[in-house]
Design an enzyme around this catalytic site. Structure first.
Site, short mmCIF file in Angstrom:
data_model
loop_
_atom_site.label_atom_id
_atom_site.label_comp_id
_atom_site.label_asym_id
_atom_site.label_seq_id
_atom_site.Cartn_x
_atom_site.Cartn_y
_atom_site.Cartn_z
N SER A 225 0.59 -1.28 -0.05
CA SER A 225 -0.06 0.02 0.07
C SER A 225 0.76 1.19 -0.06
O SER A 225 0.46 2.47 0.24
CB SER A 225 -0.84 0.10 1.15
OG SER A 225 -1.78 -0.95 1.38
N HIS B 235 2.64 -3.52 10.21
CA HIS B 235 1.42 -3.87 9.24
C HIS B 235 0.27 -4.18 10.20
O HIS B 235 -0.96 -4.71 9.58
CB HIS B 235 1.64 -5.04 8.13
CG HIS B 235 2.56 -4.96 7.07
ND1 HIS B 235 2.65 -3.76 6.36
CD2 HIS B 235 3.94 -5.60 6.52
CE1 HIS B 235 3.81 -3.68 5.41
NE2 HIS B 235 4.19 -4.75 5.59
N TYR C 127 -2.36 6.34 -0.54
CA TYR C 127 -1.23 6.29 -1.96
C TYR C 127 -1.62 7.41 -3.00
O TYR C 127 -0.58 8.06 -3.69
CB TYR C 127 -1.02 5.14 -2.29
CG TYR C 127 -0.09 4.56 -3.51
CD1 TYR C 127 1.00 4.43 -2.88
CD2 TYR C 127 -0.22 4.78 -4.80
CE1 TYR C 127 1.96 3.88 -3.89
CE2 TYR C 127 0.72 4.61 -5.70
CZ TYR C 127 1.89 3.95 -5.39
OH TYR C 127 2.91 3.92 -6.31
#
Ligand code: PAP
Length: 343
Positions: free
Chosen positions: A96, A157, A245
């Site tokens: 990501s 994560h 993003y």
């Protein structure tokens, strides 16, 4: 020019500001963790895996039984990791934008320490070596838990609900970056097929699509991971910054400034006039970092180059069928209903 292949134990301690230990010692500690939790893991729900043969469900999310980011290391982090109020955590789901956000946050925070661009640590080391995971830290024989005086920069994560309690209890800051699920899926399939254990078959596009839609992806279900941090960011806006993003790509400069403000080190007028923001954008650009990471490996042994592929928004359309894209859009619309999450 590309990165050298050797490990840089001593210099990395300097770069990260953490006491970076011996990789062999960390490998041995990792093996002990796998061994310690293997009985417990065997009783958990199981599905076909991505990097490893299987994934297991722990606290509602899918993790590998081995690897640096795994059920065992998450459990040990929950047990041992101590957050400091000045810490900063960069959180993503794999694929990501982890590498990019690590580079950006590192460059912003260390801009007065590393002013000389040709020898900047980001041009000597992969961003993954410059910003360790929480899981790296719990493997160290001498972790830096007690050093509350300096800002520590970590990545993870882990889903929001699985973060070590000390992170929830501390006033530390969290930056969450997510990416549209279609590009995450395509990036994940490419990555996994490059680094998957050689004894395992390749994951086909169809297979990967089906697993991802069912929620079976590393640290997934994808949608639950995003929702966890999104909702937390609404509840704790000064502690959790939610980025995408796509937005970062659209306007990197404004987002870099926003990130610096959130991290408590806004750019001064003088810095802006000198073009420091643009320098950071350029230093962390896909082109610059991918050029420097054509060879060599990160500390954990993965080739540097596997973290750089296209670095684009919308590459999914070159790989997934239109129908696959529509199905993923429908799932996303349904799962994110009522939430202002757009890509
Ligand atoms: P990780 O979670 O395993 O560390 P991560 O860095 O999140 O991986 O994902 C890699 C993706 O980020 C790749 O996307 P792609 O497969 O669609 O191309 C990679 O190209 C992209 N990426 C890496 N560095 C940058 C960067 N500096 N700018 C933009 N995208 C980047």
């Amino acid at each position: 020019m590309s990165l050298p292949t050797t490990t840089h134990t001593l210099s990395l301690s300097h770069v990260t500001g953490l006491c970076v230990g011996d990789p062999e010692e960390e490998k041995a500690n990792l093996a002990l963790i796998f061994d310690r939790y293997k009985g417990l893991i065997a009783g958990l729900p199981k599905q076909k895996g991505w990097l490893t043969e299987s994934l297991y469900m722990y606290q509602g999310h899918w993790f590998s039984p081995t690897k640096l980011i795994s059920i065992g290391t998450v459990m040990v982090s929950q047990e041992l990791f101590q957050a400091n109020p000045t810490d900063i955590y960069l959180v993503t789901q794999p694929k990501s934008g982890t590498t990019w956000i690590k580079a950006l946050a590192f460059a912003i925070l260390n801009r007065t320490r590393h002013t000389n661009v040709p020898t900047h640590p980001l041009l000597m080391f992969n961003p993954h070596d410059c910003v360790p995971y929480i899981e790296n830290e719990v493997l160290r024989t001498k972790p830096t838990y007690s050093d509350a005086t300096s800002t520590r920069l970590f990545a993870t994560h882990m889903p929001y609900t699985s973060l070590p309690q000390s992170i929830h209890d501390s006033s530390c800051r969290i930056v969450y970056m997510c990416r549209n699920p279609k590009d995450v899926l395509v990036s994940l399939i490419h990555f996994v097929n490059k680094v998957r254990d050689k004894s395992l078959d390749r994951i086909t596009l169809e297979e990967g699509f089906e697993m991802f839609c069912k929620g079976v992806s590393p640290c997934g279900p994808y949608w639950d991971h995003v929702k966890g941090y999104y909702k937390a960011s609404l509840k704790h806006p000064t502690r959790i910054l939610f980025l995408t993003y796509e937005n970062m790509k659209r306007d990197t400069r404004s987002n870099v400034k926003r990130l610096a403000d959130f991290l408590g080190c806004p750019f001064t007028e003088e810095e802006e006039a000198k073009g420091v923001v643009e320098e950071i954008v350029s230093l962390c650009s896909f082109k610059r970092l991918s050029d420097r990471n054509k060879h060599g490996t990160i500390r954990e042994g993965l080739p540097n180059e596997v973290f750089f592929r296209e670095g684009k928004v919308g590459d999914w359309s070159n790989h997934l069928t239109k129908e696959m894209g529509q199905i993923l859009d429908e799932i996303t619309t349904q799962k994110f209903r009522g939430l202002d999450i757009t890509f």
